[in-house]
Design a protein around this motif. Structure first.
Motif, PDB file in Angstrom:
ATOM      1  N   LEU A  65       1.022  -1.160   0.050  1.00 21.54           N
ATOM      2  CA  LEU A  65       0.083   0.053  -0.089  1.00 21.54           C
ATOM      3  C   LEU A  65       0.973   1.113  -0.056  1.00 21.54           C
ATOM      4  O   LEU A  65       0.491   2.274  -0.761  1.00 21.54           O
ATOM      5  CB  LEU A  65      -0.772   0.100   1.053  1.00 21.54           C
ATOM      6  N   VAL A  66       1.913   1.407   0.728  1.00 19.86           N
ATOM      7  CA  VAL A  66       2.914   2.407   0.804  1.00 19.86           C
ATOM      8  C   VAL A  66       3.500   2.699  -0.472  1.00 19.86           C
ATOM      9  O   VAL A  66       3.561   3.852  -1.312  1.00 19.86           O
ATOM     10  CB  VAL A  66       3.951   2.116   1.847  1.00 19.86           C
ATOM     11  N   THR A  67       3.864   1.516  -1.454  1.00 26.10           N
ATOM     12  CA  THR A  67       4.274   1.584  -2.591  1.00 26.10           C
ATOM     13  C   THR A  67       3.372   1.984  -3.603  1.00 26.10           C
ATOM     14  O   THR A  67       3.603   2.978  -4.492  1.00 26.10           O
ATOM     15  CB  THR A  67       5.019   0.059  -3.009  1.00 26.10           C
ATOM     16  N   LEU A  68       2.192   1.484  -3.663  1.00 27.49           N
ATOM     17  CA  LEU A  68       1.481   1.860  -4.571  1.00 27.49           C
ATOM     18  C   LEU A  68       0.827   3.354  -4.569  1.00 27.49           C
ATOM     19  O   LEU A  68       0.315   4.116  -5.622  1.00 27.49           O
ATOM     20  CB  LEU A  68       0.098   0.908  -4.797  1.00 27.49           C
ATOM     21  N   THR A 113      -5.152 -17.053  20.234  1.00 24.58           N
ATOM     22  CA  THR A 113      -5.576 -15.687  20.175  1.00 24.58           C
ATOM     23  C   THR A 113      -4.653 -14.816  20.716  1.00 24.58           C
ATOM     24  O   THR A 113      -5.145 -13.591  20.842  1.00 24.58           O
ATOM     25  CB  THR A 113      -6.878 -15.819  21.109  1.00 24.58           C
ATOM     26  N   ALA A 114      -3.497 -14.873  20.973  1.00 22.68           N
ATOM     27  CA  ALA A 114      -2.328 -14.155  21.466  1.00 22.68           C
ATOM     28  C   ALA A 114      -2.036 -13.099  20.384  1.00 22.68           C
ATOM     29  O   ALA A 114      -2.062 -13.543  19.090  1.00 22.68           O
ATOM     30  CB  ALA A 114      -1.257 -14.895  21.865  1.00 22.68           C
ATOM     31  N   ILE A 115      -2.009 -11.931  20.596  1.00 23.16           N
ATOM     32  CA  ILE A 115      -1.671 -10.826  19.753  1.00 23.16           C
ATOM     33  C   ILE A 115      -0.218 -10.687  19.324  1.00 23.16           C
ATOM     34  O   ILE A 115       0.573 -10.922  20.306  1.00 23.16           O
ATOM     35  CB  ILE A 115      -2.221  -9.588  20.414  1.00 23.16           C
ATOM     36  N   ASP A 116      -0.019 -10.650  18.076  1.00 23.44           N
ATOM     37  CA  ASP A 116       1.353 -10.459  17.542  1.00 23.44           C
ATOM     38  C   ASP A 116       1.555  -8.919  17.552  1.00 23.44           C
ATOM     39  O   ASP A 116       1.012  -8.331  16.800  1.00 23.44           O
ATOM     40  CB  ASP A 116       1.600 -11.031  16.348  1.00 23.44           C
ATOM     41  N   GLU A 117       2.377  -8.268  18.150  1.00 20.78           N
ATOM     42  CA  GLU A 117       2.579  -7.072  18.632  1.00 20.78           C
ATOM     43  C   GLU A 117       3.057  -6.344  17.044  1.00 20.78           C
ATOM     44  O   GLU A 117       2.751  -5.087  16.633  1.00 20.78           O
ATOM     45  CB  GLU A 117       3.394  -6.568  19.452  1.00 20.78           C
ATOM     46  N   MET A 118       3.934  -7.034  16.318  1.00 20.53           N
ATOM     47  CA  MET A 118       4.438  -6.589  15.159  1.00 20.53           C
ATOM     48  C   MET A 118       3.360  -6.469  13.941  1.00 20.53           C
ATOM     49  O   MET A 118       3.031  -5.371  13.371  1.00 20.53           O
ATOM     50  CB  MET A 118       5.354  -7.468  14.725  1.00 20.53           C
ATOM     51  N   LYS A 119       2.586  -7.531  14.089  1.00 22.30           N
ATOM     52  CA  LYS A 119       1.384  -7.497  12.807  1.00 22.30           C
ATOM     53  C   LYS A 119       0.243  -6.390  13.647  1.00 22.30           C
ATOM     54  O   LYS A 119      -0.310  -5.551  12.522  1.00 22.30           O
ATOM     55  CB  LYS A 119       0.768  -8.739  12.879  1.00 22.30           C
ATOM     56  N   ARG A 120       0.108  -6.178  14.617  1.00 23.04           N
ATOM     57  CA  ARG A 120      -0.885  -5.264  15.112  1.00 23.04           C
ATOM     58  C   ARG A 120      -0.316  -3.661  14.731  1.00 23.04           C
ATOM     59  O   ARG A 120      -1.111  -2.950  14.465  1.00 23.04           O
ATOM     60  CB  ARG A 120      -1.200  -5.418  16.463  1.00 23.04           C
ATOM     61  N   TYR A 121       0.954  -3.563  14.834  1.00 22.88           N
ATOM     62  CA  TYR A 121       1.313  -2.477  14.591  1.00 22.88           C
ATOM     63  C   TYR A 121       1.134  -1.966  13.078  1.00 22.88           C
ATOM     64  O   TYR A 121       0.806  -1.046  12.878  1.00 22.88           O
ATOM     65  CB  TYR A 121       3.074  -2.394  14.802  1.00 22.88           C
ATOM     66  N   ILE A 157      -2.541  -1.374  12.341  1.00 28.27           N
ATOM     67  CA  ILE A 157      -2.841   0.232  12.759  1.00 28.27           C
ATOM     68  C   ILE A 157      -2.160   0.985  11.630  1.00 28.27           C
ATOM     69  O   ILE A 157      -2.776   2.098  11.272  1.00 28.27           O
ATOM     70  CB  ILE A 157      -2.447   0.612  13.976  1.00 28.27           C
ATOM     71  N   ARG A 158      -1.041   0.934  11.335  1.00 32.29           N
ATOM     72  CA  ARG A 158      -0.243   1.602  10.229  1.00 32.29           C
ATOM     73  C   ARG A 158      -1.202   1.824   8.870  1.00 32.29           C
ATOM     74  O   ARG A 158      -1.360   2.692   8.268  1.00 32.29           O
ATOM     75  CB  ARG A 158       0.937   1.321   9.907  1.00 32.29           C
ATOM     76  N   PHE A 159      -1.610   0.590   8.310  1.00 34.35           N
ATOM     77  CA  PHE A 159      -2.503   0.418   7.405  1.00 34.35           C
ATOM     78  C   PHE A 159      -3.912   1.199   7.396  1.00 34.35           C
ATOM     79  O   PHE A 159      -4.072   1.963   6.512  1.00 34.35           O
ATOM     80  CB  PHE A 159      -2.942  -1.143   7.169  1.00 34.35           C
ATOM     81  N   VAL A 160      -4.304   1.189   8.582  1.00 34.56           N
ATOM     82  CA  VAL A 160      -5.484   1.901   8.793  1.00 34.56           C
ATOM     83  C   VAL A 160      -5.435   3.463   9.011  1.00 34.56           C
ATOM     84  O   VAL A 160      -6.066   4.116   8.241  1.00 34.56           O
ATOM     85  CB  VAL A 160      -6.282   1.480  10.414  1.00 34.56           C
ATOM     86  N   GLN A 161      -4.242   3.950   9.406  1.00 32.89           N
ATOM     87  CA  GLN A 161      -3.825   5.423   9.562  1.00 32.89           C
ATOM     88  C   GLN A 161      -3.525   5.640   8.167  1.00 32.89           C
ATOM     89  O   GLN A 161      -4.159   6.904   7.687  1.00 32.89           O
ATOM     90  CB  GLN A 161      -2.683   5.508  10.260  1.00 32.89           C
TER      91      GLN A 161
END
Length: 310
Positions: free
Chosen positions: A96-99, A209-217, A220-224
């Motif tokens: 997404l950043v690239t396109l 169901t444990a959250i992967d903090e790198m993926k979550r980061y 959130i960046r994708f949403v932003q």
């Protein structure tokens, strides 16, 4: 004398290594630029030529479940499927950043797969860097994409100095996709003309169901980034065979509510999940299922896009 011979051999090895590595880079870049089909051609298209109004992102379920032709016919806008087999939010964010360097889509459908997008799955996140490595063959990438490699593993910035590392495990793919029409897609969509021959066992309890903090980061960046670019983002969960529990989607439900993003959940949709003819395995729908599902998605997206204009 022995030390001089050793240093000479070391120097010759270094020169040979650099020569081979540069040659590998030139060959791989040529193969990347001239790919006729498959993931390489798709990667190149996403990075430099996408111009569609609606994009699909996600993992293999995104690749096989969303037919752009149906969405285009129903919505009256152009559509391309940017989803990747075996990839999740880390890959999607880099793409997404690239396109968005060359254009901004009107809307994005993101097909959520928890293990790939925000849950710990027991595998190193470096596995999601494959398509982004190929982007570096095609020329420079934004520093923000380079930073993904460093965040995933600090040693990646040094490894990526080697062209042979960039094409590790990809050389056969690059050659094949230059010589044949391999896995040719329809606007990024890859229909599966298979039917389930026997019903697999479907396990629902005890899933992580444990959250992967790198993926979550990066989620959130994708949403932003979508908000920054004024892109209408919609999260989807497509159907999965005989699923009756969707607790793994609790996090995306919470995030969607917090960020004001629509989340449309068909994961346990009884219109699909009990129909064996719609699936070719327990996770993926075949073309019959994808056609029926894409028609429903088109109807839902039509309503969302109309409401967003009002």
């Amino acid at each position: 004398m022995a030390m001089k011979k050793f240093l000479l051999k070391l120097l010759l090895f270094a020169v040979l290594f650099v020569t081979v590595d540069k040659t590998a880079g030139l060959v791989a870049t040529y193969l990347f630029d001239h790919a006729k089909s498959g993931a390489t051609e798709k990667n190149k298209y996403i990075a430099s030529r996408t111009n569609e109004d609606l994009l699909i992102f996600g993992s293999s379920r995104g690749v096989h479940h969303y037919d752009p032709r149906i969405l285009e016919d129903s919505l009256g806008i152009s559509c391309y499927n940017c989803a990747y087999d075996g990839c999740g939010i880390i890959t999607a964010y880099g793409l997404l950043v690239t396109l968005t360097e060359h254009y901004t889509p009107q809307a994005i459908i993101y097909d959520v797969m928890p293990n790939f997008d925000y849950l710990v799955d027991g595998e190193p996140n470096a596995k999601y860097l494959g398509p982004l490595k190929l982007l570096k063959l095609g020329g420079g990438v934004k520093p923000e994409v380079d930073s993904i490699f460093i965040n995933i593993s600090p040693s990646e910035q040094w490894k990526m100095m080697s062209n042979m590392y960039k094409i590790n495990s990809k050389l056969i793919q690059l050659i094949t996709e230059n010589l044949t029409e391999r896995n040719a897609t329809i606007s990024g969509y890859l229909p599966m003309n298979k039917k389930m021959l026997q019903e697999p066992e479907v396990k629902e309890k005890g899933l992580p169901t444990a959250i992967d903090e790198m993926k979550r980061y990066y989620l959130i960046r994708f949403v932003q980034l979508c908000k920054q670019k004024n892109i209408q983002l919609v999260f989807y969960a497509s159907p999965s065979f005989r699923k009756t529990l969707d607790y793994q989607f609790d996090y995306i439900k919470e995030l969607s509510h917090k960020e004001g993003i629509p989340f449309i959940n068909h994961y346990c949709d009884t219109l699909f999940v009990w129909n064996r003819d719609y699936f070719y395995d327990s996770v993926h729908m075949n073309q019959i299922g994808a056609t029926a599902y894409s028609r429903i998605v088109a109807s839902e997206m039509g309503l969302l896009l109309r409401n967003s204009r009002n």
